[in-house]
Design a protein around this motif. Structure first.
Motif, PDB file in Angstrom:
ATOM      1  N   GLY A 112      32.000  76.469  31.317  1.00 15.52           N
ATOM      2  CA  GLY A 112      33.019  76.062  30.363  1.00 15.52           C
ATOM      3  C   GLY A 112      34.270  75.583  31.066  1.00 15.52           C
ATOM      4  N   ASN A 113      35.023  76.537  31.560  1.00 16.84           N
ATOM      5  CA  ASN A 113      36.314  76.299  32.212  1.00 16.84           C
ATOM      6  C   ASN A 113      36.391  75.086  33.130  1.00 16.84           C
ATOM      7  OD1 ASN A 113      38.937  77.871  33.287  1.00 16.84           O
ATOM      8  ND2 ASN A 113      37.911  78.974  31.632  1.00 16.84           N
ATOM      9  N   GLY A 151      30.177  82.406  33.303  1.00 18.79           N
ATOM     10  CA  GLY A 151      31.450  83.009  33.709  1.00 18.79           C
ATOM     11  C   GLY A 151      31.743  82.754  35.173  1.00 18.79           C
ATOM     12  N   PHE A 157      28.723  79.980  19.808  1.00 18.57           N
ATOM     13  CA  PHE A 157      28.850  81.127  20.707  1.00 18.57           C
ATOM     14  C   PHE A 157      30.074  81.884  20.172  1.00 18.57           C
ATOM     15  CE2 PHE A 157      30.440  82.248  25.203  1.00 18.57           C
ATOM     16  CZ  PHE A 157      29.724  83.427  25.230  1.00 18.57           C
ATOM     17  N   TYR A 204      22.243  87.681  27.889  1.00 20.85           N
ATOM     18  CA  TYR A 204      23.361  86.890  28.424  1.00 20.85           C
ATOM     19  C   TYR A 204      24.158  87.770  29.382  1.00 20.85           C
ATOM     20  CZ  TYR A 204      27.084  83.253  27.999  1.00 20.85           C
ATOM     21  OH  TYR A 204      27.991  82.248  28.216  1.00 20.85           O
TER      22      TYR A 204
HETATM   23  C1  1GP Z   1      32.211  82.197  29.208  1.00 22.97           C
HETATM   24  O1  1GP Z   1      30.093  82.224  30.246  1.00 22.97           O
HETATM   25  C2  1GP Z   1      31.069  81.391  29.740  1.00 22.97           C
HETATM   26  O2  1GP Z   1      31.882  82.892  28.089  1.00 22.97           O
HETATM   27  C3  1GP Z   1      31.526  80.318  30.691  1.00 22.97           C
HETATM   28  O3  1GP Z   1      32.474  80.771  31.629  1.00 22.97           O
HETATM   29  O4  1GP Z   1      34.395  79.237  31.307  1.00 22.97           O
HETATM   30  O5  1GP Z   1      34.136  80.555  33.440  1.00 22.97           O
HETATM   31  O6  1GP Z   1      32.640  78.632  32.942  1.00 22.97           O
HETATM   32  P1  1GP Z   1      33.461  79.738  32.370  1.00 22.97           P
END
Ligand code: 1GP
Length: 257
Positions: free
Chosen positions: A228-229, A206, A80, A175
């Motif tokens: 991710g986070n 996100g 990515f 996306y």
């Molecule tokens: C970021 O879509 C991804 O490009 C994942 O987001 O890290 O907030 O989960 P998070």
């Protein structure tokens, strides 16, 4: 139509499970001593693919990181990319991203011209992806670095028109991105309107921090959820299965959520 192996795996996975769960690993935030534990959780939770990348990588050797992850699991690894330097022959595929919400030619075609011959040389599968930044409260790193404006969150029709144009241009994934660590995730209404307009799978990511929110995005029409986070904190690894259960609605594990 003949698709690349990883894209075919994605389409078949969506058909079988309803929707898929991708975990995003940022090489800078994944500490080496936690990788084995992470892989154990990823495999037992039935995570569908690992995305590797970041808007900005400061401390890590990207290629080494991809190689290490790939050597420890058979789960597909998809790049990515935050930039043209994030290309590795060890991955299974790369999201060939065009930031179509913006009007910055470098992110629409410029960087692609530089990356394409390299991707061909190392025989990496490119998956053409329309990347749509969605306003999410505060300026995100992706928005700042791409020097482009996100789609206003209360304009689902505008997002849908962008997504449809991308589909007509032949892109294989849409996306909808609120940005890593976003305060506000992509609104369900926007996901719904885009999913009614398009027939290619929609990825949503996100600011998703709970299985319940992930499920809502799937109910609205998302076919792939990216988190991710939330999993940068290793104490959350044990929650992975709750996320995958919430997303894999066709596998009848919803009662576990
Ligand atoms: C970021 O879509 C991804 O490009 C994942 O987001 O890290 O907030 O989960 P998070």
């Amino acid at each position: 139509m003949i698709h690349g192996k990883t894209y075919q795996y994605i389409l078949e996975g969506i058909e079988k499970k309803g929707a898929l769960f991708f975990l995003l690993l940022d090489p800078d935030k994944t500490s080496a001593d936690k990788i084995d534990d992470l892989i154990t959780h990823i495999e037992s939770a039935d995570v569908d693919a690992l995305l590797i990348g970041g808007s900005l990588i400061l401390d890590s050797d990207f290629n080494d990181f991809v190689k290490t992850i790939k050597s420890k699991t058979k789960i597909p690894v998809v790049i990515f990319p935050g930039g043209v330097e994030q290309v590795s022959p060890y991955a299974d595929a790369i999201l060939f991203l065009s930031i179509i919400s913006g009007r910055n030619p470098e992110n629409l075609i410029g960087k692609h011209v530089i990356a394409a011959p390299l991707i061909k040389r190392i025989n990496l599968e490119p998956i053409s992806t329309a990347y749509i930044l969605v306003e999410s409260g505060k300026t995100t790193t992706a928005e700042f670095l791409s020097n482009s404006k996100p789609i206003p969150r209360h304009k689902p029709d505008l997002a849908a028109a962008h997504a449809l144009a991308a589909e007509y241009l032949g892109m294989k994934l849409i996306y909808l991105e609120a940005g890593s660590g976003a305060e506000l995730s992509v609104p369900e209404e926007m996901i719904y309107v885009v999913s009614k307009m398009c027939s290619v799978p929609i990825i949503v990511g996100g600011g998703i921090r709970s299985p319940e929110v992930a499920r809502k995005k799937v109910e609205a029409g998302a076919k792939i959820i990216v988190v991710g986070n939330h999993f940068d904190n290793h104490e959350n690894f044990s929650e992975l299965e709750k996320f995958t259960s919430a997303v894999h609605y066709k596998l009848n594990r919803l009662s576990e959520v």
